[in-house]
Design a protein around this motif. Structure first.
Motif, short mmCIF file in Angstrom:
data_model
loop_
_atom_site.label_atom_id
_atom_site.label_comp_id
_atom_site.label_asym_id
_atom_site.label_seq_id
_atom_site.Cartn_x
_atom_site.Cartn_y
_atom_site.Cartn_z
N ALA A 345 -58.53 -24.18 -14.67
CA ALA A 345 -59.25 -23.18 -15.57
C ALA A 345 -58.62 -21.92 -15.86
N THR A 346 -59.10 -21.29 -16.99
CA THR A 346 -58.55 -20.18 -17.63
C THR A 346 -59.66 -19.21 -17.32
N ILE A 347 -59.09 -18.02 -16.77
CA ILE A 347 -60.19 -16.86 -16.44
C ILE A 347 -60.00 -15.75 -17.58
N VAL A 348 -61.21 -15.48 -17.89
CA VAL A 348 -61.29 -14.42 -19.36
C VAL A 348 -62.05 -13.40 -18.86
N GLU A 349 -61.60 -12.12 -18.55
CA GLU A 349 -62.09 -10.94 -18.13
C GLU A 349 -62.88 -10.49 -19.35
N LEU A 350 -64.09 -9.96 -18.90
CA LEU A 350 -64.97 -9.21 -20.00
C LEU A 350 -65.86 -8.39 -19.33
N GLU A 351 -66.83 -7.44 -20.04
CA GLU A 351 -67.69 -6.84 -19.52
C GLU A 351 -68.91 -7.16 -20.08
N TYR A 352 -70.00 -7.73 -19.20
CA TYR A 352 -71.17 -8.04 -19.59
C TYR A 352 -72.41 -7.65 -18.45
N VAL A 353 -72.10 -7.66 -17.21
CA VAL A 353 -73.01 -7.37 -16.13
C VAL A 353 -73.83 -5.84 -16.45
N ASP A 354 -73.13 -5.02 -16.85
CA ASP A 354 -74.01 -3.89 -16.90
C ASP A 354 -74.90 -3.81 -18.10
N SER A 355 -74.30 -4.35 -19.31
CA SER A 355 -75.42 -4.79 -20.24
C SER A 355 -76.64 -5.34 -19.73
N ILE A 356 -76.66 -6.55 -18.97
CA ILE A 356 -77.84 -7.19 -18.41
C ILE A 356 -78.68 -6.27 -17.40
N ASN A 357 -77.74 -5.64 -16.68
CA ASN A 357 -78.54 -4.95 -15.45
C ASN A 357 -79.28 -3.93 -16.08
N LYS A 358 -78.94 -3.20 -17.41
CA LYS A 358 -79.69 -2.16 -18.13
C LYS A 358 -81.03 -2.74 -18.55
N LEU A 359 -81.19 -4.04 -18.35
CA LEU A 359 -82.53 -4.80 -18.67
C LEU A 359 -83.52 -4.69 -17.67
N GLY A 360 -83.19 -4.33 -16.35
CA GLY A 360 -83.90 -4.39 -15.40
C GLY A 360 -85.08 -3.88 -15.23
N ASN A 361 -85.31 -2.86 -15.99
CA ASN A 361 -86.62 -2.37 -16.10
C ASN A 361 -87.83 -3.12 -16.71
N ASP A 362 -87.22 -3.64 -17.82
CA ASP A 362 -88.20 -4.47 -18.67
C ASP A 362 -88.45 -5.74 -17.76
N GLU A 363 -87.52 -6.30 -17.10
CA GLU A 363 -87.74 -7.35 -16.43
C GLU A 363 -88.89 -7.23 -15.31
N PHE A 364 -88.81 -5.98 -14.59
CA PHE A 364 -89.77 -5.61 -13.77
C PHE A 364 -91.12 -5.44 -14.17
N GLU A 365 -91.28 -5.04 -15.39
CA GLU A 365 -92.59 -4.87 -16.18
C GLU A 365 -93.04 -6.46 -16.27
N VAL A 366 -92.38 -7.36 -16.88
CA VAL A 366 -92.58 -8.60 -17.13
C VAL A 366 -93.12 -9.28 -15.81
N LEU A 367 -92.38 -9.11 -14.72
CA LEU A 367 -92.73 -9.64 -13.28
C LEU A 367 -94.03 -9.11 -12.96
N LYS A 368 -94.52 -8.04 -13.10
CA LYS A 368 -95.73 -7.36 -12.54
C LYS A 368 -96.90 -7.81 -13.50
N TYR A 369 -96.80 -8.05 -14.83
CA TYR A 369 -97.90 -8.70 -15.85
C TYR A 369 -98.16 -10.17 -15.20
N GLU A 370 -96.90 -10.88 -15.26
CA GLU A 370 -97.00 -12.33 -15.01
C GLU A 370 -97.39 -12.56 -13.64
N PHE A 371 -97.22 -11.96 -12.68
CA PHE A 371 -97.83 -12.01 -11.31
C PHE A 371 -99.11 -11.95 -11.18
N LYS A 372 -99.66 -10.80 -11.94
CA LYS A 372 -101.01 -10.89 -11.74
C LYS A 372 -101.79 -12.01 -12.57
#
Length: 542
Positions: A345-372
């Motif tokens: 395999a070829t390993i390609v280093e990049l930055e992406y995790v922080d960008s996705i983690n910043k969406l955590g508040n929106d994910e949390f909102e989605v889960l509360k609405y959909e759980f109910k």
């Protein structure tokens, strides 16, 4: 749902979903001595230890074992290990008809009828999955006692048709870990605290804690869990096993107590990649009762054909550039990357995790609405005394000493306060989290010509703390695949602090076969899976 630490830190998304090693976790020191083992020799030398589906089938074909005998051995093992030995509490209820089902499968075998690779194979399933039999479906909640399902979940029908023997249901984090931000993974008011079979005072992680602990401890051949964010892949990683979170839509959710229609899925939890691939073939299927599965028509496939030792050859794999600060985890990941390179395999280093983690508040909102929304729909037709989320909240308040002796139910209450799924707040949150995560992953894959992403799934298990809740470390790679709905597999990668750590591979929608191939190649090149020793406690040299 993922560990409660995800929920605690969702408000800190700009800083990343997880924190550094903290109270009740680990300092950067190695254990000064091996923790005390509490297993006796009779339990430490189980004749079915680490046995695979193929090996069980071979023994049944030769007449060495019958399904009934295998089932009885596992039932005896559950009694010895789960209830009377180290007391794992991974099993919440035994199927009283298990032996009769096994005998029926033996009769079919004698008559020349073999349904497939799961014929006569004992399996345990999570207690949020409906079974129309003598077992309840409670999501671990005392409020749900007496809920005997009218109909099998679609995936249970798939298992039964394949000849699997469902021997038990597993304990879980109550309501799939969507009850409190201070929850202890693997604790439920019905089943109490599930433990990690490697070191018993440590967490089994995620809401599929019982399935992960049971399969690791050889209480079954294979297990089924469910995931919203990390609840298959985290307990697989923490318990030294293999877990596949499929693309949302590959495996039906009908008949499963829900959290999120956007992110929920069931999936395999096993000791090997091969067994996970076999089980996924059975679980996958289009279900008219789950419209999302129609998107998978023609896309699910024979996953065992991807089991090749050359699965990493020529692959381009994205790895987060930011280094892990804990030196032992960083060293473990670097060794894993060298294996990937050595396998072509070829390993390609990049930055992406922080960008996705910043969406955590929106994910949390989605889960509360959909759980109910999802729980109210489930309860409206269930045999449970509870007919709504409001009923559950009321029951818990009236029975606080038994239903909520330590952490409470603020997530249930926050969900109940939400409006319906037409609310613009919800619609915006879905677009930001789900579509946002897919865009980040798809863009990176196209820009860097990637086949998949890889990295450590989680750090080692934190200590169990039912009063203050889970305290997890800096490493977590469950959110990208969870929010996007993309497939994710965790495979054993080694140990840190005497505790297992998994390596993750995830990729785009319906690319299960490709990540299975990569995980299999890594597994065969390393053989990191080791059976647990049921050590009593973790000791540090201060």
């Amino acid at each position: 749902m993922k560990r409660s630490d995800f929920l605690k830190n969702s408000a800190l998304a700009a800083l990343g979903v997880t924190t550094i090693f903290a109270t009740n976790s680990f300092t950067e020191k190695k254990a000064s001595s091996s923790p005390e083992k509490i297993m006796d020799e009779s339990n430490d030398n189980f004749e079915l230890d680490e046995i695979s589906i193929a090996e069980l089938q071979e023994k049944m074909a030769k007449g060495t074992y019958t399904s009934a005998h295998i089932t009885q051995l596992y039932l005896n093992r559950i009694e010895a290990i789960d209830k009377n030995g180290p007391i794992l509490n991974s099993i919440i209820e035994i199927n009283p008809d298990a032996l009769n089902i096994a005998k029926a499968m033996d009769k079919e075998r004698i008559e020349g009828k073999i349904r497939g690779p799961l014929h006569g194979i004992p399996v345990v399933i999570k207690d949020n999955i409906d079974t129309a039999d003598k077992m309840m479906t409670t999501a671990g909640a005392l409020a749900m006692l007496g809920n005997y399902a009218k109909k099998d979940a679609f995936i249970v029908t798939q298992l039964r048709n394949a000849g699997a023997v469902i021997i038990a249901k597993t304990n879980l984090s109550e309501w799939a870990n969507f009850r409190s931000t201070n929850s202890s993974s693997g604790w439920s008011s019905r089943g109490e605290q599930t433990k990690n079979p490697y070191i018993l005072d440590h967490s089994p992680c995620g809401s599929s804690a019982g399935s992960g602990s049971a399969v690791a401890a050889n209480l079954c051949a294979i297990a089924v869990g469910t995931e919203t964010d990390g609840s298959i892949t985290c307990p697989a990683s923490i318990n030294g096993g293999v877990g596949i979170k499929p693309t949302v839509g590959l495996v039906s959710r009908s008949g499963i107590i829900p959290i999120s229609k956007t992110q929920d899925t069931a999936g395999p939890m096993t000791r090997t990649v091969t067994d996970a691939a076999i089980l996924l073939e059975v679980l996958a299927g289009v279900d008219d009762a789950d419209a999302v599965t129609k998107e998978s028509r023609g896309k699910n496939t024979a996953y065992t054909k991807f089991l090749t030792k050359d699965g990493l050859k020529g692959k381009r794999i994205g790895v987060e550039k930011k280094k892990i600060t804990n030196q032992f985890l960083n060293e473990l990941q670097q060794k894993a990357m060298e294996v990937l390179k050595n396998q072509g395999a070829t390993i390609v280093e990049l930055e992406y995790v922080d960008s996705i983690n910043k969406l955590g508040n929106d994910e949390f909102e989605v889960l509360k609405y959909e759980f109910k929304d999802g729980v109210n729909q489930y309860l409206s037709t269930a045999n449970a005394k509870m007919k709504s989320l409001a009923d559950v909240i009321k029951f818990n308040k009236e029975n606080e000493d038994t239903a909520m002796p330590t952490f409470k139910q603020e997530l249930l209450e926050q969900s109940e306060a939400k409006k319906d799924l037409k609310d613009p707040v919800y619609l915006k949150a879905v677009k930001n989290s789900h579509e946002g995560a897919k865009k980040i992953i798809d863009t990176a894959m196209k820009k860097y010509n990637l086949d998949a992403f890889a990295g450590l799934t989680m750090g080692p298990a934190c200590s169990i703390d039912v009063i203050y809740g889970d305290k997890w470390g800096e490493v977590s790679l469950t959110a990208p695949a969870a929010m996007s709905g993309y497939p994710h597999i965790s495979v054993p990668c080694g140990k840190v602090y005497d505790l297992p750590v998994g390596l993750s591979f995830f990729s785009g929608a319906y690319r299960e076969g490709e990540i299975i191939a990569m995980a299999y190649a890594f597994e065969q090149a390393t053989k990191h899976r080791v059976k647990p020793e049921f050590k009593k406690a973790f000791l540090l040299n201060y």
